[in-house]
Design a protein around this motif. Structure first.
Motif, PDB file in Angstrom:
ATOM      1  N   GLU A 299      14.979  19.120 -19.220  1.00  0.00           N
ATOM      2  CA  GLU A 299      15.541  18.019 -18.429  1.00  0.00           C
ATOM      3  C   GLU A 299      15.467  18.320 -16.943  1.00  0.00           C
ATOM      4  O   GLU A 299      15.080  17.470 -16.136  1.00  0.00           O
ATOM      5  N   GLN A 300      15.841  19.546 -16.560  1.00  0.00           N
ATOM      6  CA  GLN A 300      15.807  19.934 -15.148  1.00  0.00           C
ATOM      7  C   GLN A 300      14.380  19.934 -14.606  1.00  0.00           C
ATOM      8  O   GLN A 300      14.142  19.508 -13.478  1.00  0.00           O
ATOM      9  N   THR A 301      13.455  20.409 -15.411  1.00  0.00           N
ATOM     10  CA  THR A 301      12.052  20.447 -14.984  1.00  0.00           C
ATOM     11  C   THR A 301      11.526  19.032 -14.768  1.00  0.00           C
ATOM     12  O   THR A 301      10.860  18.763 -13.763  1.00  0.00           O
ATOM     13  N   GLN A 302      11.837  18.134 -15.694  1.00  0.00           N
ATOM     14  CA  GLN A 302      11.374  16.752 -15.544  1.00  0.00           C
ATOM     15  C   GLN A 302      11.982  16.101 -14.302  1.00  0.00           C
ATOM     16  O   GLN A 302      11.276  15.409 -13.562  1.00  0.00           O
ATOM     17  N   ARG A 303      13.262  16.346 -14.049  1.00  0.00           N
ATOM     18  CA  ARG A 303      13.887  15.800 -12.833  1.00  0.00           C
ATOM     19  C   ARG A 303      13.207  16.336 -11.580  1.00  0.00           C
ATOM     20  O   ARG A 303      12.960  15.618 -10.619  1.00  0.00           O
ATOM     21  N   MET A 304      12.890  17.634 -11.598  1.00  0.00           N
ATOM     22  CA  MET A 304      12.221  18.246 -10.446  1.00  0.00           C
ATOM     23  C   MET A 304      10.817  17.677 -10.260  1.00  0.00           C
ATOM     24  O   MET A 304      10.386  17.439  -9.136  1.00  0.00           O
ATOM     25  N   LEU A 305      10.111  17.422 -11.354  1.00  0.00           N
ATOM     26  CA  LEU A 305       8.778  16.815 -11.260  1.00  0.00           C
ATOM     27  C   LEU A 305       8.858  15.412 -10.651  1.00  0.00           C
ATOM     28  O   LEU A 305       7.994  15.028  -9.867  1.00  0.00           O
ATOM     29  N   VAL A 306       9.911  14.663 -10.999  1.00  0.00           N
ATOM     30  CA  VAL A 306      10.113  13.336 -10.404  1.00  0.00           C
ATOM     31  C   VAL A 306      10.436  13.489  -8.921  1.00  0.00           C
ATOM     32  O   VAL A 306       9.835  12.819  -8.067  1.00  0.00           O
ATOM     33  N   GLN A 307      11.371  14.391  -8.597  1.00  0.00           N
ATOM     34  CA  GLN A 307      11.765  14.606  -7.202  1.00  0.00           C
ATOM     35  C   GLN A 307      10.582  14.996  -6.331  1.00  0.00           C
ATOM     36  O   GLN A 307      10.486  14.573  -5.177  1.00  0.00           O
ATOM     37  N   GLN A 308       9.701  15.809  -6.872  1.00  0.00           N
ATOM     38  CA  GLN A 308       8.551  16.289  -6.103  1.00  0.00           C
ATOM     39  C   GLN A 308       7.382  15.303  -6.105  1.00  0.00           C
ATOM     40  O   GLN A 308       6.359  15.552  -5.483  1.00  0.00           O
ATOM     41  N   GLY A 309       7.538  14.194  -6.827  1.00  0.00           N
ATOM     42  CA  GLY A 309       6.514  13.155  -6.829  1.00  0.00           C
ATOM     43  C   GLY A 309       5.352  13.408  -7.764  1.00  0.00           C
ATOM     44  O   GLY A 309       4.307  12.744  -7.646  1.00  0.00           O
ATOM     45  N   TYR A 310       5.490  14.330  -8.697  1.00  0.00           N
ATOM     46  CA  TYR A 310       4.392  14.609  -9.625  1.00  0.00           C
ATOM     47  C   TYR A 310       4.349  13.591 -10.760  1.00  0.00           C
ATOM     48  O   TYR A 310       3.297  13.366 -11.334  1.00  0.00           O
ATOM     49  N   ILE A 311       5.515  13.018 -11.121  1.00  0.00           N
ATOM     50  CA  ILE A 311       5.584  11.951 -12.100  1.00  0.00           C
ATOM     51  C   ILE A 311       6.529  10.889 -11.537  1.00  0.00           C
ATOM     52  O   ILE A 311       7.302  11.143 -10.625  1.00  0.00           O
ATOM     53  N   CYS A 312       6.449   9.676 -12.097  1.00  0.00           N
ATOM     54  CA  CYS A 312       7.243   8.558 -11.581  1.00  0.00           C
ATOM     55  C   CYS A 312       8.614   8.449 -12.231  1.00  0.00           C
ATOM     56  O   CYS A 312       9.564   7.992 -11.587  1.00  0.00           O
ATOM     57  N   SER A 313       8.730   8.813 -13.502  1.00  0.00           N
ATOM     58  CA  SER A 313      10.003   8.644 -14.198  1.00  0.00           C
ATOM     59  C   SER A 313      10.179   9.719 -15.259  1.00  0.00           C
ATOM     60  O   SER A 313       9.224  10.391 -15.653  1.00  0.00           O
ATOM     61  N   LEU A 314      11.414   9.855 -15.732  1.00  0.00           N
ATOM     62  CA  LEU A 314      11.731  10.827 -16.772  1.00  0.00           C
ATOM     63  C   LEU A 314      11.209  10.366 -18.117  1.00  0.00           C
ATOM     64  O   LEU A 314      11.114   9.188 -18.380  1.00  0.00           O
ATOM     65  N   HIS A 315      10.917  11.340 -18.986  1.00  0.00           N
ATOM     66  CA  HIS A 315      10.455  11.063 -20.348  1.00  0.00           C
ATOM     67  C   HIS A 315      11.598  11.252 -21.315  1.00  0.00           C
ATOM     68  O   HIS A 315      12.378  12.179 -21.188  1.00  0.00           O
ATOM     69  N   ALA A 316      11.651  10.389 -22.312  1.00  0.00           N
ATOM     70  CA  ALA A 316      12.713  10.497 -23.337  1.00  0.00           C
ATOM     71  C   ALA A 316      12.422  11.611 -24.300  1.00  0.00           C
ATOM     72  O   ALA A 316      11.337  11.982 -24.560  1.00  0.00           O
TER      73      ALA A 316
END
Length: 165
Positions: A148-165
């Protein structure tokens, strides 16, 4: 001339993984070695650095922003599937399958620059056959939080647009 081969030792492999994960990086991540189990532990693991931004930046530069995003999205889909597989393996007490799924996650996470996930996957792989079920369940919970933390960081850094379920 033929190079002589040394026998495989878990402690050497763990040391090599720890060196590889931390090589040339200014990060606070460190795998401590549990003196009793002689395997990595997360007790010294700080959650402040989840991503190897140099790996991600190189991927983005090489592949382009769109292709990099798609690759990370696919990784996250497979991450969720591997996570489910590990949880199911543990519920079935199938330690071999747990170790195999953790090994696959370790490699994929390392390649994608998700070093926090690679570290917990390393712990799961190394302890799959020897740790108590309670300890393994605890590591699966840590994996859930790190994911969860990694996905949030990827969103924050602009690598992905949204979190995955």
């Amino acid at each position: 001339m033929r190079k002589s081969l040394t026998p495989f030792r878990l402690s050497s492999a763990i040391a090599d993984i720890n060196i590889d994960i931390n090589k040339n990086r200014d990060m606070n991540i460190d795998l401590a070695i549990d003196p009793i189990m002689n395997t990595p532990t997360l007790s010294a693991f700080t959650m402040t650095e989840l991503l190897d931004t140099s790996t991600l930046a190189a991927m983005r530069e090489t592949l382009g922003e769109e292709m990099c995003r798609e690759l990370i999205e696919r990784f996250l889909e497979r991450l969720n599937a591997r996570h489910r597989r590990m949880s199911q393996s543990l519920a079935r007490k199938d330690r071999c399958d747990l170790a195999e799924a953790a090994h696959a996650m370790k490699g994929a996470a390392s390649t994608m620059g998700c070093i926090g996930l690679a570290c917990i996957a390393t712990v799961l792989e190394c302890q799959a056959h020897s740790a108590s079920l309670e300890t393994l369940y605890s590591h699966i919970e840590e994996l859930t939080l790190l994911s969860e933390q990694t996905q949030r960081m990827l969103v924050q850094q602009g690598y992905i647009c949204s979190l995955h379920a």
